[in-house]
Write an enzyme that holds these catalytic residues in place. Structure first.
Site, short mmCIF file in Angstrom:
data_model
loop_
_atom_site.label_atom_id
_atom_site.label_comp_id
_atom_site.label_asym_id
_atom_site.label_seq_id
_atom_site.Cartn_x
_atom_site.Cartn_y
_atom_site.Cartn_z
N CYS A 27 1.14 -1.30 0.54
CA CYS A 27 0.26 -0.22 0.35
C CYS A 27 1.05 1.30 0.25
O CYS A 27 0.72 2.38 -0.64
CB CYS A 27 -1.07 0.27 1.17
SG CYS A 27 -2.03 -0.90 1.19
N VAL A 86 0.34 3.75 -2.78
CA VAL A 86 -0.09 5.11 -2.57
C VAL A 86 0.98 6.24 -2.98
O VAL A 86 0.21 7.61 -3.64
CB VAL A 86 -0.29 5.59 -0.92
CG1 VAL A 86 -0.78 6.66 -0.95
CG2 VAL A 86 -1.25 4.30 -0.30
#
Length: 520
Positions: free
Chosen positions: A159, A163
């Protein structure tokens, strides 16, 4: 030998399991003190709410929720990417993200396979999250090649990296420019954001990335294909954590006179022998063989939902015949698999496999009286759930609740096709994208006789007093199930054995004295 202030053992060096140790008075007092400190609700109120959550009123509220997922039957993308990488020779999975993520992936697989699992991390922290993790990735590659001597590094992301928009292609190029790795060192990569998709998505994109890299390598030369009288077929099992399945695919195809190449073969990587020597890379599809996979006659793709991108790549870029099959579990599934192999390879099904089919049919007949009419709930990855449903229908069982958290848009139609082919499928309800808290409501409001799925269903099993047959991933709380196949006729016999003996165990457990029989 003393294990707690209240509990001693006369057995030297005996370590008590937490089942026993937390029953001691000292811990019971601590638990009561904890309830008082937290100002917990009275036990009667807890029980009242618990009972309410088992009814139809709560079920309607449960199924109305949209912004919350409770106990999903799936993991995140990079976990699948790590498994794909472990299926290739000399490969070190490198996850670009925080160190804690990689620790989770390693522990998850180690708990399932009971094996050490190599995987490295770029160990991104706060500064990398702000300024980018290029230095982390370059340094990680330099350390990996120096310390662990891999033949190939497979990079995926978490993640944090996704991101902030990390560019793996550019970063790997920078690693070559800075001589962290040589210009020709094999590196594959895949972007695997954890906040979309699931472990099967991550497996698919990482496998595709590895095959793309191998197909462009110097070894991808048709002149290097060894001459043989046997037809070579690529077998792509997908996200399949049954070591026994990989070996069974090889055995079946070799019996048919076919030369099988398993793409993503982690059977030795995650089931290595204890011979006194530790091998960091004990197996996997040879990289040189993987580079020649595009010259095989065809690829057998055995998980439609899991391998959609990989199958599309093979068909379009390799211009290779791609045979899309359901996971060959049970009689019909295995029949379809063998028929497809015989057709594409132009071979016959040998008598030995025909005999194995007969033994499975015979075993089903032997057990029919006990499995027939049993109501079951099934949960897990979409391809496995479809194959399991077809098998239980063959047994005359009644699938009532079918849940797949990570199902795609094709799942319901595929599932309904399977169910409509049998009168035993008439009661089934199909629940794509629902989680195990949904399944709990289903089981309490419309009870079943048996649960089939991963270890994660054990909590429903205990609360609802319904036996669980553990099939799928993860299975942390039982040993060695993954070592035995569940595909093919032999695997069908193993799975039938689990199902019928679980039912018989339950019959004995609940039998009155006059029905506690010695023969079943």
């Amino acid at each position: 030998m003393t294990t707690t202030p209240e509990h001693t053992s006369a057995v030297p060096l005996r370590v008590l399991d937490h089942n026993d140790i937390f029953r001691d008075e000292v811990y019971q007092k601590q638990f009561e003190g904890k309830r008082e400190f937290e100002n917990a609700a009275p036990k009667e109120e807890v029980q009242r709410v618990l009972d309410w959550t088992r009814g139809w009123e709560y079920r309607e509220k449960n199924f109305a929720r949209e912004a919350l997922t409770v106990n999903p039957a799936k993991a995140c993308q990079p976990l699948g990417a790590v498994l794909a990488a472990l299926g290739f020779e000399g490969t070190m999975p490198l996850v670009h993200g925080s160190q804690g993520c990689v620790a989770y992936f390693r522990s998850h697989f180690a708990r399932h396979f009971k094996e050490p699992v190599p995987a490295a991390s770029t160990s991104m922290t706060e500064d990398a999250a702000v300024f980018g993790g290029i230095n982390n990735l370059v340094e990680a590659m330099e350390n990996i090649t120096a310390l662990y001597k891999p033949k190939h590094i497979a990079v995926s992301t978490t993640c944090m990296a996704e991101v902030i928009g990390e560019d793996l292609f550019a970063y790997i190029g920078a690693a070559r420019e800075q001589e962290a790795i040589t210009q020709d060192f094999p590196v594959s990569y895949a972007h695997t954001p954890s906040f979309v998709g699931s472990h099967i998505t991550g497996y698919d994109v990482m496998l595709k990335g590895i095959l793309e890299m191998l197909a462009k390598s110097p070894d991808a030369d048709a002149s290097k294909v060894a001459k043989s009288d046997k037809v070579r077929l690529n077998v792509i099992p997908g996200f399949d954590t049954y070591i026994g399945n990989h070996r069974e695919y090889k055995r079946i195809l070799e019996l048919m006179g076919v030369d099988p190449l398993i793409l993503g073969d982690h059977s030795s990587s995650l089931d290595s022998p204890a011979d006194g020597e530790y091998d960091l890379y004990p197996g996997g599809t040879p990289l040189a063989e993987g580079a020649l996979a595009k010259f095989s006659r065809a690829s057998l793709v055995l998980q439609e939902s899991t391998l959609r991108r990989t199958a599309e790549y093979i068909e379009k870029d390799w211009k290779q015949e791609t045979v899309l099959l359901e996971t060959p579990l049970g009689v019909k599934g295995t029949d379809a698999f063998l028929t497809a192999v015989a057709k594409v390879a132009e071979v016959e099904v040998p008598a030995e496999l025909t005999a194995e089919r007969g033994r499975l049919v015979d075993a089903i007949t032997d057990s029919h009286a006990y499995v027939h009419g049993k109501r079951v709930a099934i949960a897990g990855d979409p391809d496995l759930v479809i194959a399991l449903t077809r098998f239980v229908l063959e047994l005359g069982m009644i699938p009532v609740h079918i849940v797949s958290t990570n199902a795609d848009t094709t799942f319901k139609a595929r599932m309904e096709k399977v169910l409509s082919a049998s009168k035993f499928g008439e009661e089934a309800t199909v629940w794509p994208e629902k989680d195990l808290w949904h399944l709990r409501s289903l089981v309490f409001t419309e009870p079943v006789d048996l649960l089939i799925g991963s270890m994660q269903l054990k909590y429903i099993s205990r609360e609802a007093n319904v036996p669980l047959v553990r099939v799928g991933f993860p299975i942390f709380d039982r040993h060695h199930l993954h070592r035995f196949p569940i595909i093919g006729y032999t695997g069908g016999l193993h799975l039938l054995t689990q199902l019928v003996n679980t039912i018989l165990d339950e019959m004995d457990r609940n039998a009155p004295d006059h029905s506690f029989d010695a023969v079943r």
